[in-house]
Design an enzyme around this catalytic site. Structure first.
Site: not given
Ligand code: NAI
Ligand code: MG
Length: 474
Positions: A254, A288
């Protein structure tokens, strides 16, 4: 703009007892992590809340082994027995809702009005909903065979709700879980671990490993994980899709969104304004499926924008624990930097920036509700997910042009339509490439309704009957 005075009504933090430090939750016990600890902070004050453990790949391995061992026991239980545990968890969440809501607002920065009235009721509802399926899987049409160990990685925007979306269907179907919460919002997941103990859930059925991206990567890459579920950025979603490719792990993603909220000239303007506000300023726009692109029919642009600006002048930005607050703190310094950067790009590309007069607290991470007008489809702010309280306004003349503009995005998670005409709603909904289409409302959720996207918004569905498919060996 004239605003009436009001007395602050802060929710008490006495209901939550936060210890100085927390370990990992593995096999029903809190244990130390092998990696360096880190702090989770209150983004509204920048005050540290607790010291959190980092799970290394060895720790993740221990959690996966515990989950594997528990899988034998858990998957062999009759569905009606698993349901009892899930119903019990749902009831404990309701009983402890106030505590969890305060904790969520402290760790995430979202207004208590939302954590109390939206997040927590939906969290409990999700567990109740999937508890009801646990003994009826044969009627759902995806078989009754669980996959095994689910590795789940969730973001910070709805910490406990995303946990519920991941854990409730996994357990109902007989899987066991290793879940990694986001590094800025680990606390409610650790409270959930305590709830699992309170509910007497067999050890190892739910394991919580805290840490940052490396811990998440270790969960995803673990060879004994059968199912990977991720919610977060499109960028990390791509990395995970690559890691999982060529293995027999089942995957749901997602990811991001850039939803169009489309307002026709015959719409009820005041209702549309409320829907626009709810669409982009709910949860500081950290959503999102946020309605981040307003598509307004040209003939009503001025009237609508006047109403919208008047309404934004009444939004209360500030202390998330104040029950009057509409817009709370931005979750992290990193996210604030990203919102600022994209907003500056918006200005430099020629869009017109507007915010109501509002005083922001000195400490903490804050961004005022912001509208950009004069936005063209080619502008960065019309294309990239900002994930903050920032709305881009575009116009259209005909329904066909609205569809064309709404679909002109690499994402496809959600859309909103505002019009009097039912036939137009159906015509538009059919043509919009979005997983969820709301009509004369926005950001409405129900556990019975599946949620998910097209294109770069990811694949797989969560919620509803379809949400079971992701956790069964079809
Ligand atoms: P992110 O995708 O880095 O973090 C989400 C989760 O993934 C966290 O638990 C993080 O520790 C984990 N994660 C990070 N790198 C990973 C990897 N290589 N393998 C497995 N898990 C990993 O998102 P971030 O940096 O917090 O936010 C960046 C942008 O992402 C936001 O500005 C937004 O645009 C988008 N975002 C979208 C979301 C949604 O609900 N679809 C939620 C959060 C962020
Ligand atoms: Mg935090």
């Amino acid at each position: 703009m004239a605003i009436f005075e009001y007395a602050p009504a802060p929710e008490s933090t006495d209901v939550v007892d936060i210890k100085p430090s927390y370990g990992l939750f593995i096999n029903g016990e809190f244990v130390d992590g092998s990696g360096p600890t880190f702090k989770t902070i209150n983004p509204a004050t920048e005050v540290p809340l607790a010291e959190i453990a980092t799970a290394t790949s060895d720790d993740v391995d221990r959690a996966v082994q515990a989950a594997r061992k528990a899988f034998g026991v858990w998957s062999a239980l009759p569905g009606a027995e698993r349901a009892k545990y899930l119903f019990r968890i749902a009831r404990i969440i309701q009983e402890r809702a106030r505590e969890l809501a305060v904790l969520e607002s402290l760790d995430n920065g979202k207004p208590i009005r939302e954590s109390r009235d939206v997040d927590l009721p939906l969290v409990a509802a999700h567990f109740f909903y999937y508890a009801g399926w646990a003994d009826k899987l044969e009627y759902a049409g995806f078989g009754t065979k669980a996959l095994g160990v689910a590795g789940q990685v969730i973001p910070w925007n709805f910490p406990l709700l995303m946990l519920a979306w991941k854990i409730a269907p996994a357990l109902a179907c007989g899987n066991t879980v290793v879940l990694k919460p986001a590094e800025t919002t680990p606390l409610t997941a650790l409270w959930f671990a305590d709830i699992c103990r309170q509910a007497d859930l067999p050890p190892g059925v739910v394991n919580i490993v805290t840490g940052a991206g490396d811990t998440g990567a270790a969960v995803v890459a673990h060879p004994d994980v059968n199912k990977v579920a991720f919610t977060g950025s499109t960028e990390v979603g791509r990395i995970i899709a690559r890691t999982v490719a060529g293995t027999d792990k089942k995957l749901t993603l997602e990811l991001g969104g850039k939803a169009a909220n489309i307002v026709f000239e015959d719409a009820a303007i005041d209702q549309a304004v409320e829907g626009i506000v709810n669409g982009i300023f709910f949860n500081q726009g950290h959503v999102c499926c946020a309605g981040s692109r307003l598509l307004v029919q040209e003939s009503i642009q001025d009237e609508l924008l006047d109403s919208l600006k008047r309404r934004l002048g009444t939004l209360r930005v500030g202390d998330p624990l104040d029950k009057n607050t509409d817009v709370g703190a931005i979750n992290s310094a990193d996210q604030l930097a990203k919102i600022r950067e994209l907003s500056e790009i918006g200005e430099s590309e020629g869009a017109l920036r507007w915010s109501p007069a509002c005083e922001l607290p000195e400490r903490g991470f804050w961004f005022p509700p912001t509208i950009f007008t004069g936005v063209a489809q080619s502008h960065t702010i019309a294309r990239d997910e900002i994930f903050g309280p920032v709305l881009s306004v575009l116009t259209f003349r005909t329904p066909a042009e609205a569809v064309e503009k709404a679909n002109n995005t690499p994402y496809g998670l959600s859309a909103g339509i505002w019009t009097e005409k039912g036939s137009r709603i159906l015509w538009m909904a059919d043509k919009l490439r979005a997983g969820v289409v709301w009509a004369n409302t926005f950001n409405k959720f129900d556990p019975a309704s599946p949620f998910g996207g097209y294109k770069e918004s990811g694949y797989g569905r969560e919620g509803g009957l379809l949400g079971l498919e992701a956790y069964l060996d079809v």
